[in-house]
Design an enzyme around this catalytic site. Structure first.
Site, short mmCIF file in Angstrom:
data_model
loop_
_atom_site.label_atom_id
_atom_site.label_comp_id
_atom_site.label_asym_id
_atom_site.label_seq_id
_atom_site.Cartn_x
_atom_site.Cartn_y
_atom_site.Cartn_z
N HIS A 235 34.13 6.60 8.21
CA HIS A 235 32.85 5.99 7.81
C HIS A 235 32.60 5.96 6.30
O HIS A 235 32.36 4.92 5.72
CB HIS A 235 31.69 6.78 8.44
CG HIS A 235 31.77 6.94 9.91
ND1 HIS A 235 31.42 5.94 10.78
CD2 HIS A 235 32.15 7.99 10.68
CE1 HIS A 235 31.56 6.36 12.04
NE2 HIS A 235 32.00 7.60 12.00
C1 BDR Z 1 28.07 9.62 9.12
O1 BDR Z 1 27.62 10.85 9.69
C2 BDR Z 1 28.39 11.91 9.22
O2 BDR Z 1 28.75 12.75 10.28
C3 BDR Z 1 29.58 11.32 8.50
O3 BDR Z 1 29.96 12.14 7.41
C4 BDR Z 1 29.08 9.97 8.05
O4 BDR Z 1 28.44 10.05 6.80
C5 BDR Z 1 28.59 8.75 10.24
O5 BDR Z 1 27.58 8.46 11.16
#
Ligand code: BDR
Ligand code: CA
Length: 305
Positions: A235
């Protein structure tokens, strides 16, 4: 290519570690500050991760600890995804950490951004608590912000609840302030980030590169809960990669709103996609050329010794 001045707000976090190490290897990004925020794990824990990662990258970049909790509600963590220490319970090989600034996160932001010789890009890859506070406390700072690139939200639905993505769900009030600030924003939400699924090959290729690649393999090994629960998408890397490689992605220009009411949709991001509403302020990334994405990540990580 002219170097962009960037500050990174993060909550490392496995994919935050990937994003930081990717960005710190990009010679066209001049990263001036790394701040942390309550998110995947408690901010004291993720700040130590940020300090270790910046040291690993051998960079002399100030780090500052940010908000210990969201604006309104209690903290919501994702330890079941990232492990208790935020790094898949990885045991660091040494105790080396980059130094922590002793000033408040808002002062650090104000100083770095107002002194910068040109407008600064804020890359925010955790809950938006620090950034919302910054905009409320120093509204004049907006003139010195080129744009924000954020990992958060998603028009397709959530990963933490049916409707909400983790970063927006963790602090919806902050996300609303930022999304409605009128500033130009690149939104790397789940629509695109869930398409950056890590393959076994990518992991093996990273591992073969150098010690940083081995670290990236270890924190996201195929047996980790991150791979199980989240299917291992990178992500946060998307928000950083989009700065100098927007052509790897496709996007729609929309206005995006965040629901803060209680109930099923708290933290949900909603875009206006009606006719004549497609000239919004937010570049919502919707697709990625995954081959180029993986290659770009490898190319940057390769530059570490
Ligand atoms: C986001 O949530 C976190 O767990 C990850 O680091 C990312 O920023 C994804 O939904
Ligand atoms: Ca994150």
């Amino acid at each position: 290519m002219e170097k962009e001045i960037v500050v990174i707000d993060c909550d490392p976090g496995i994919d935050d570690a990937y994003a930081l190490l990717y960005a710190l290897a990009d010679k066209n990004l001049d990263v001036r500050l790394v701040s942390t925020v309550s998110g995947n794990v408690n901010v004291d824990v993720n700040t130590k991760n940020a300090q270790r990662i910046v040291k690993m990258a051998n960079k002399n970049i100030p780090i500052v600890k940010g908000a210990t909790r969201p604006l309104v509600k209690a903290a919501h963590y994702a330890e079941h995804v990232h492990g208790k220490n935020g790094m898949n319970n990885y045991i660091y090989k040494n105790d080396e950490m980059a130094e922590l600034l002793e000033i408040s996160v808002l002062k650090a932001y104000y100083q770095v951004i107002s002194k910068a010789e040109k407008p600064v890009i804020i890359a925010a890859i955790g809950p938006l608590t620090n950034i919302a506070k910054l905009l409320l406390t120093y509204p004049d700072i907006k003139n010195k912000i080129k744009y924000l690139t954020i990992m958060g939200g998603g028009l397709k639905g959530g990963n933490t609840t049916i409707a909400a993505e983790f970063n927006f769900y963790a602090d919806p009030e902050a996300a609303k302030i930022v999304l409605e600030s009128g500033l130009p924003i690149i939104m790397a939400g789940l629509d695109v980030t869930e398409k950056t699924i890590v393959s076994q090959k990518l992991l093996e290729d990273l591992k073969a590169l150098n010690p940083i690649g081995e670290f990236l393999y270890d924190i996201l090994d195929p047996k980790s809960s991150y791979m199980q629960i989240d299917k291992g998408s990178l992500h946060d890397v998307v928000a950083l990669m989009a700065i100098n490689n927007l052509d790897i992605f496709s996007f729609e220009n929309l206005d995006v709103y965040v629901e803060t009411n209680e109930g099923l949709t708290r933290g949900m991001s909603v875009a206006d996609r009606r006719m004549n509403s497609k000239n919004g302020k937010v570049k919502v990334l919707v697709d990625v050329d995954i081959k180029r994405f993986n290659q770009e990540l490898i190319n940057k990580i390769k530059s570490y010794k």
